[in-house]
Write a protein that holds these residues in place. Structure first.
Motif, short mmCIF file in Angstrom:
data_model
loop_
_atom_site.label_atom_id
_atom_site.label_comp_id
_atom_site.label_asym_id
_atom_site.label_seq_id
_atom_site.Cartn_x
_atom_site.Cartn_y
_atom_site.Cartn_z
N MET A 31 0.81 -1.21 0.00
CA MET A 31 0.00 0.00 0.00
C MET A 31 0.85 1.26 0.00
SD MET A 31 -3.10 -0.98 -0.10
CE MET A 31 -3.95 0.54 0.33
N TYR A 32 2.15 1.11 0.09
CA TYR A 32 3.03 2.26 0.28
C TYR A 32 3.90 2.55 -0.94
CZ TYR A 32 1.82 2.08 5.20
OH TYR A 32 1.13 2.12 6.38
N ALA A 33 3.94 3.80 -1.30
CA ALA A 33 4.97 4.27 -2.20
C ALA A 33 6.26 4.37 -1.39
CB ALA A 33 4.61 5.63 -2.76
N MET A 34 7.37 4.12 -2.04
CA MET A 34 8.65 4.09 -1.34
C MET A 34 9.61 5.11 -1.93
SD MET A 34 8.18 1.76 0.93
CE MET A 34 9.87 1.49 1.52
N GLY A 35 10.54 5.52 -1.10
CA GLY A 35 11.51 6.50 -1.56
C GLY A 35 12.85 6.33 -0.89
N TRP A 36 13.86 6.90 -1.51
CA TRP A 36 15.20 6.98 -0.93
C TRP A 36 15.61 8.45 -0.86
CZ3 TRP A 36 17.91 3.05 1.23
CH2 TRP A 36 17.55 1.75 0.89
N ILE A 93 24.43 9.60 4.41
CA ILE A 93 23.58 8.59 5.04
C ILE A 93 22.35 8.47 4.17
CG2 ILE A 93 22.26 7.93 7.06
CD1 ILE A 93 24.17 9.63 8.74
N TYR A 94 22.02 7.24 3.80
CA TYR A 94 20.88 6.99 2.93
C TYR A 94 19.71 6.44 3.76
CZ TYR A 94 23.56 7.85 -1.26
OH TYR A 94 24.29 8.46 -2.24
N TYR A 95 18.55 7.04 3.54
CA TYR A 95 17.35 6.67 4.26
C TYR A 95 16.28 6.19 3.29
CZ TYR A 95 19.39 9.61 7.93
OH TYR A 95 20.22 10.17 8.86
N CYS A 96 15.58 5.13 3.66
CA CYS A 96 14.40 4.79 2.88
C CYS A 96 13.17 5.28 3.64
CB CYS A 96 14.32 3.30 2.58
SG CYS A 96 13.90 2.24 3.96
N ALA A 97 12.11 5.48 2.90
CA ALA A 97 10.89 6.03 3.47
C ALA A 97 9.68 5.39 2.80
CB ALA A 97 10.86 7.54 3.28
N ALA A 98 8.59 5.35 3.54
CA ALA A 98 7.34 4.78 3.05
C ALA A 98 6.21 5.79 3.24
CB ALA A 98 7.02 3.48 3.78
N GLY A 99 5.40 5.93 2.22
CA GLY A 99 4.27 6.84 2.31
C GLY A 99 3.04 6.19 1.73
N GLU A 112 8.18 15.49 3.15
CA GLU A 112 7.10 15.76 4.08
C GLU A 112 5.92 14.82 3.90
OE1 GLU A 112 9.83 18.95 3.77
OE2 GLU A 112 8.63 18.00 2.21
N GLU A 113 5.78 14.26 2.73
CA GLU A 113 4.63 13.38 2.46
C GLU A 113 4.88 11.93 2.86
OE1 GLU A 113 2.16 14.20 -1.14
OE2 GLU A 113 3.96 15.29 -1.77
#
Length: 127
Positions: A31-36, A93-99, A112-113
């Motif tokens: 259900m999540y879009a992902m990002g780096w 530093i590399y971070y992954c994120a889920a939105g 921010e999203e």
């Protein structure tokens, strides 16, 4: 709730490659879009790449386009960032994120999203 754990960072010479992984907990990973994103010392966090929920759409920053490849495996709840032709300026530093997004082909490129973030993994490229 989603927990993200990055791995795969390290020290590499300029011109080399690394593959980062980001493993997500939870049953609703799809259900999540992902990002780096990445953050270098003394600099603001910077967008690197984004991918839609279904993995069908990707978006890269100009600084990594053509060198980095973002992929996801929803069956393994994992996303990957293949980084080739690394440059000293990729050190960060590399971070992954889920939105969470409604449409399966939507991606997010603004920090921010995003709803959830990993703890980060250090990538150091020696010149």
């Amino acid at each position: 709730q989603v927990q993200l754990v990055e791995s795969g960072g390290g020290l590499v010479q300029a011109g080399g490659s690394l593959r980062l992984s980001c493993a997500a907990s939870g049953r609703t990973f799809s259900m999540y879009a992902m990002g780096w994103f990445r953050q270098a010392p003394g600099k603001e966090r910077e967008f690197v790449a984004a991918m839609s929920r279904n993995g069908g759409r990707t978006y890269y920053s100009d600084s990594v386009k053509g060198r980095f490849t973002f992929s996801r495996d929803n069956a393994k709840n994992t996303v990957y960032l293949q980084m080739n032709s690394l440059k000293h300026e990729d050190t960060a530093i590399y971070y992954c994120a889920a939105g969470q997004v409604y449409y399966s082909d939507s991606y997010i490129y603004t920090a921010e999203e995003y709803d959830y973030w990993g703890q980060g993994t250090q990538v150091t490229v020696s010149s």
